[in-house]
Scaffold this motif. Structure first.
Motif, mmCIF file in Angstrom:
data_model
loop_
_atom_site.group_PDB
_atom_site.id
_atom_site.type_symbol
_atom_site.label_atom_id
_atom_site.label_comp_id
_atom_site.label_asym_id
_atom_site.label_seq_id
_atom_site.Cartn_x
_atom_site.Cartn_y
_atom_site.Cartn_z
ATOM 1 N N VAL A 91 3.887 -9.413 9.666
ATOM 2 C CA VAL A 91 5.141 -8.469 9.336
ATOM 3 C C VAL A 91 4.860 -7.437 9.845
ATOM 4 N N ARG A 92 3.528 -6.720 10.099
ATOM 5 C CA ARG A 92 3.968 -5.478 10.996
ATOM 6 C C ARG A 92 4.527 -5.441 12.610
ATOM 7 N N ASP A 93 4.225 -6.869 13.065
ATOM 8 C CA ASP A 93 4.821 -6.916 14.191
ATOM 9 C C ASP A 93 6.307 -6.764 14.169
ATOM 10 N N ALA A 94 6.321 -7.342 12.803
ATOM 11 C CA ALA A 94 8.454 -7.810 13.271
ATOM 12 C C ALA A 94 8.808 -6.529 12.607
ATOM 13 N N GLU A 95 7.834 -5.604 12.052
ATOM 14 C CA GLU A 95 8.696 -4.608 12.017
ATOM 15 C C GLU A 95 8.748 -3.301 13.250
ATOM 16 N N GLN A 96 7.490 -3.244 14.041
ATOM 17 C CA GLN A 96 7.557 -2.592 14.926
ATOM 18 C C GLN A 96 8.696 -2.201 15.593
ATOM 19 N N GLY B 115 -0.791 5.894 1.358
ATOM 20 C CA GLY B 115 0.390 5.849 3.031
ATOM 21 C C GLY B 115 1.944 5.189 2.316
ATOM 22 N N ASN B 116 2.774 4.214 2.533
ATOM 23 C CA ASN B 116 3.614 3.868 2.961
ATOM 24 C C ASN B 116 4.237 3.179 1.762
ATOM 25 N N ASN B 117 3.011 2.651 1.517
ATOM 26 C CA ASN B 117 3.709 1.857 -0.251
ATOM 27 C C ASN B 117 3.496 3.067 -1.311
ATOM 28 N N GLY B 118 2.916 4.256 -1.202
ATOM 29 C CA GLY B 118 2.876 5.131 -2.394
ATOM 30 C C GLY B 118 4.265 5.661 -1.929
ATOM 31 N N GLY B 119 5.333 4.954 -0.949
ATOM 32 C CA GLY B 119 6.379 5.359 -0.304
ATOM 33 C C GLY B 119 7.347 4.681 -0.962
ATOM 34 N N ASP B 120 7.288 3.745 -0.793
ATOM 35 C CA ASP B 120 8.083 2.808 -1.221
ATOM 36 C C ASP B 120 8.715 3.319 -2.988
ATOM 37 N N ALA B 121 7.506 3.294 -3.658
ATOM 38 C CA ALA B 121 7.979 3.266 -5.334
ATOM 39 C C ALA B 121 7.810 4.903 -5.639
ATOM 40 N N LEU C 290 -1.884 0.779 -3.135
ATOM 41 C CA LEU C 290 -2.704 0.235 -1.551
ATOM 42 C C LEU C 290 -0.961 -0.857 -1.092
ATOM 43 N N GLY C 291 -0.930 -1.297 0.610
ATOM 44 C CA GLY C 291 -0.201 -2.262 0.639
ATOM 45 C C GLY C 291 -0.565 -3.103 1.696
ATOM 46 N N ILE C 292 0.146 -3.674 2.536
ATOM 47 C CA ILE C 292 -0.111 -4.101 3.977
ATOM 48 C C ILE C 292 -0.991 -3.544 4.436
ATOM 49 N N GLY D 264 -10.220 -4.197 2.798
ATOM 50 C CA GLY D 264 -11.114 -3.701 1.787
ATOM 51 C C GLY D 264 -10.265 -3.804 -0.409
ATOM 52 N N GLY D 265 -12.153 -3.655 -0.819
ATOM 53 C CA GLY D 265 -10.472 -3.559 -2.585
ATOM 54 C C GLY D 265 -10.714 -1.650 -2.331
ATOM 55 N N LEU D 266 -10.101 -1.668 -4.073
ATOM 56 C CA LEU D 266 -10.460 -0.183 -4.346
ATOM 57 C C LEU D 266 -11.673 0.060 -4.278
ATOM 58 N N CYS E 241 3.754 -3.316 -5.911
ATOM 59 C CA CYS E 241 5.102 -2.566 -5.250
ATOM 60 C C CYS E 241 4.005 -3.642 -3.669
ATOM 61 N N ASP E 242 4.903 -4.364 -3.326
ATOM 62 C CA ASP E 242 4.822 -5.264 -1.897
ATOM 63 C C ASP E 242 3.509 -6.393 -2.457
ATOM 64 N N LEU E 243 2.624 -5.436 -2.821
ATOM 65 C CA LEU E 243 1.246 -6.343 -3.129
ATOM 66 C C LEU E 243 0.319 -6.053 -3.997
HETATM 67 N N1 NPW Z 1 5.885 -0.460 7.803
HETATM 68 C C1 NPW Z 1 7.304 0.107 7.614
HETATM 69 O O1 NPW Z 1 8.207 -0.526 7.833
HETATM 70 C C2 NPW Z 1 7.348 -0.877 6.507
HETATM 71 C C3 NPW Z 1 6.520 -0.375 5.089
HETATM 72 N N2 NPW Z 1 6.742 -1.054 3.539
HETATM 73 C C4 NPW Z 1 5.167 0.233 3.406
HETATM 74 O O2 NPW Z 1 4.299 0.239 4.198
HETATM 75 C C5 NPW Z 1 3.459 -0.553 3.154
HETATM 76 C C6 NPW Z 1 1.923 -0.287 4.557
HETATM 77 O O3 NPW Z 1 2.280 0.604 4.682
HETATM 78 P P1 NPW Z 1 0.457 1.819 5.261
HETATM 79 O O4 NPW Z 1 0.904 0.919 6.199
HETATM 80 O O5 NPW Z 1 1.007 3.547 5.240
HETATM 81 O O6 NPW Z 1 -0.138 1.219 4.409
HETATM 82 P P2 NPW Z 1 -0.870 1.219 2.433
HETATM 83 O O7 NPW Z 1 -0.946 0.425 1.992
HETATM 84 O O8 NPW Z 1 0.433 2.601 2.183
HETATM 85 O O9 NPW Z 1 -2.345 2.419 3.071
HETATM 86 C C7 NPW Z 1 -2.968 2.611 3.911
HETATM 87 C C8 NPW Z 1 -3.604 3.297 3.820
HETATM 88 O O10 NPW Z 1 -4.795 3.489 2.458
HETATM 89 C C9 NPW Z 1 -6.036 3.882 3.049
HETATM 90 N N3 NPW Z 1 -6.586 2.970 2.862
HETATM 91 C C10 NPW Z 1 -6.694 1.744 3.177
HETATM 92 N N4 NPW Z 1 -7.688 0.990 3.092
HETATM 93 C C11 NPW Z 1 -7.879 1.089 1.318
HETATM 94 C C12 NPW Z 1 -8.766 1.096 -0.058
HETATM 95 N N5 NPW Z 1 -9.394 0.147 0.167
HETATM 96 N N6 NPW Z 1 -9.161 2.574 -0.809
HETATM 97 C C13 NPW Z 1 -8.468 3.281 -0.431
HETATM 98 N N7 NPW Z 1 -7.972 3.779 0.219
HETATM 99 C C14 NPW Z 1 -7.490 3.136 1.651
HETATM 100 C C15 NPW Z 1 -5.947 4.102 3.850
HETATM 101 O O11 NPW Z 1 -6.397 5.768 4.424
HETATM 102 P P3 NPW Z 1 -6.897 5.929 4.882
HETATM 103 O O12 NPW Z 1 -9.057 5.215 4.282
HETATM 104 O O13 NPW Z 1 -7.469 5.265 6.912
HETATM 105 O O14 NPW Z 1 -7.774 7.202 5.592
HETATM 106 C C16 NPW Z 1 -4.100 4.403 4.859
HETATM 107 O O15 NPW Z 1 -3.827 5.506 5.654
HETATM 108 C C17 NPW Z 1 3.670 -1.776 3.360
HETATM 109 O O16 NPW Z 1 2.615 -2.098 1.935
HETATM 110 C C18 NPW Z 1 4.607 -1.668 2.469
HETATM 111 O O17 NPW Z 1 4.778 -1.277 0.855
HETATM 112 C C19 NPW Z 1 8.111 -0.684 3.033
HETATM 113 O O18 NPW Z 1 8.531 0.503 2.871
HETATM 114 C C20 NPW Z 1 8.638 -1.685 3.864
HETATM 115 C C21 NPW Z 1 9.051 -0.589 5.065
#
Ligand code: NPW
Ligand code: ADP
Ligand code: K
Length: 480
Positions: A10-15, A60-66, A129-131, A135-137, A158-160
């Protein structure tokens, strides 16, 4: 057909779209889809206007979507509180949420307050968190989610579901079980695989217009079964439909042979030649005592074959015959080193662990249960065979890497002899010339549907499954 893609795909396709500056557009589409799904749920439970939602917002962006989804909902009269669970959040989305009248809380050390707010809401949106998760929370956040999950709030993911591995479906640490998962761009494989799939609830997909390659995983639907089932042609005769040889049962376990034979008959075999000590039903022909002396198109070997040298030898001969074979139960401990793709192995998690351990990869049943696809793939790698891993969701992996995940069944299928019936259905399909991985996946689907039809919500015995298979196929044939 439902298709599943890895987070990386999915990431590759979005790139390319991100490089073209279309990131905000994708996020807006995702948020719009999520907002509609949330509004739909709120309407079901009394209406959107004046209802309340709590968003759990990660970094991340997952929170942004929400947050963007909640901004749209604020404008429709929904009250929304964002609980920021990380030390940062998507800034533009947070600003538009705030400007639309959203309330913001920080989890940081204020668990009781945040818990009370989340539990008072009509819906919780999981945007932690999304893609991008690895690992887990962890840490404080894991503790908070664990406590919240104990109260089983109504959640839309949101997403998963946060903490679920998008690719494998593995779960480490606490997770909020969702009523619905609104996933973006493509269904992630982890949403169609155990154990994570149990946390996803209903799946809905928001199209982002991504150009995706081949799917990593497929889930057949009723139309796929209709398209690929070997329905008999007007001019068919019993031999043209395929003859199945069955080596099943032993003096100690004759019942397994009956169930396997009934499974094969129920799926519409042309003819069965049976080798073994059980008394076969009248529709089944007794075969010659050696494998080589029987003309068949495929073999089913192993159900009920325990401590019976003659039967074990026949199993081995069938496995070496070069014909398609479904190897179940007792045959799984008799496998020759070299197997081909037209051999279908049908272990449950415990049997797969034993099989892998026997091949030098020490594996426990719980390892398989935690990461079933990974272990099924490993078994394919080590044996060269097609592997069907049984469970609430049944996973099939073929030697060319094709993966199916079928989940039509009911827990009432977890009854002794149920797997023998499944093996019978696979055998019939192999004898009809269906390609092994597809045969295994279609059999799992039909077996699951038959379980549901037979059960009607109540208990079933294995023989009830076979009784229901013709009705399942009859109903499916009406769709053709
Ligand atoms: N790309 C697109 O075009 C689109 C994407 N979309 C949306 O974006 C989402 C993906 O967004 P994303 O890449 O920002 O990742 P996301 O999952 O929100 O957060 C990652 C951050 O979390 C952190 N983290 C990691 N693991 C952790 C843990 N176990 N426990 C705690 N923290 C953890 C880690 O931070 P770090 O630990 O590196 O400081 C990292 O920075 C995707 O699922 C979809 O909803 C849609 O809007 C459609 C368009
Ligand atoms: N919880 C469940 N939900 C749906 N199907 C299940 C569940 N548990 C087991 N099954 C199915 O029931 C069958 C059990 O097979 P198996 O364990 O080999 O039983 P047996 O060896 O007694 O025949 C498999 O097809 C499996 O997929
Ligand atoms: K999420």
């Amino acid at each position: 057909m439902i298709t599943g893609y890895t987070g990386t795909a999915v990431r590759d396709a979005e790139q390319p779209l991100l490089e073209a500056g279309r990131g905000p557009e994708l996020m807006a589409k995702a948020a719009y889809g999520l907002a509609n799904a949330v509004a739909w749920r709120l309407r079901e439970s009394g209406g959107t206007y004046g209802s309340s939602i709590v968003l759990l917002i990660g970094p991340g962006n997952n929170g942004g979507d929400a947050l963007y989804a909640a901004t749209l909902l604020l404008n429709r009269g929904v009250r929304a509180t964002a609980v920021l669970v990380a030390d940062r959040a998507h800034q533009e989305a947070l600003t538009s949420f705030r400007l639309a009248g959203g309330r913001i809380l920080k989890l940081d050390g204020r668990h009781e307050e945040c818990l009370a707010v989340a539990l008072s809401a009509d819906l919780v949106i999981d945007g932690i968190l999304g893609i991008g998760a690895r690992g887990g929370l962890r840490g404080e956040l894991a503790g908070f989610v664990e406590r919240l999950a104990e109260h089983a709030p109504a959640v839309i993911a949101c997403d998963l579901p946060s903490g679920l591995d998008a690719d494998s479906g593995a779960v480490s640490g606490p997770l909020l079980a969702a009523l619905e998962t609104v996933t973006f761009g493509a269904i992630k494989t982890g949403l169609l695989l155990p154990p994570g799939e149990e946390f996803c609830g209903e799946l809905s997909q928001i199209d982002l217009g991504l150009e995706l390659g081949d799917a990593e995983l497929r889930r057949l639907d009723e139309h796929d079964i209709v398209d690929h089932w070997p329905w008999p042609h007007r001019v068919d005769h019993k031999y043209s439909r395929g003859v199945l040889g069955v080596v099943a049962g032993s003096n100690a376990y004759p019942g397994a042979a009956h169930l396997a034979l009934r499974g094969a008959l129920s799926a519409g075999t042309g003819m069965i030649r049976y080798l073994g000590p059980a008394d076969p039903p009248p529709e089944v022909v007794r075969g010659a005592s050696t494998v080589a002396a029987n003309r068949v198109q495929a073999w089913l070997v192993g159900p009920g074959v325990v401590e019976d040298e003659a039967q074990q030898r026949r199993c081995l001969d069938a496995l070496r015959s070069g014909l398609p074979v479904v190897a179940d139960a007792g045959a799984l401990s008799l496998l020759p080193r070299e197997l081909g793709p037209n051999i279908v192995l049908t272990p449950h998690a415990g049997e797969l662990a034993t099989l892998l351990s026997g091949l030098g990869d020490r594996t426990e049943r719980t390892d398989v249960e935690r990461q079933p696809l990974r272990h099924a793939k490993r078994a394919v790698e080590l044996t060269g065979a097609t592997v069907l891993l049984k469970g609430a969701t049944t996973i099939v992996v073929g030697p060319d890497g094709q993966v199916y995940s079928q989940s039509e069944g009911t827990p009432w299928l977890a009854t002794a002899g149920s797997g023998d019936t499944l093996a019978g259905i696979i055998g019939t399909l192999l004898a009809s010339g269906v390609e092994p991985a597809l045969a295994a996946a279609m059999a799992a689907s039909v077996h699951g549907r038959a379980g549901v039809l037979a059960s009607q919500g109540g208990p079933i015995a294995a023989s009830d499954i076979a009784t229901a298979v013709p009705r399942v196929l009859g109903e499916l044939s009406c769709l053709a």
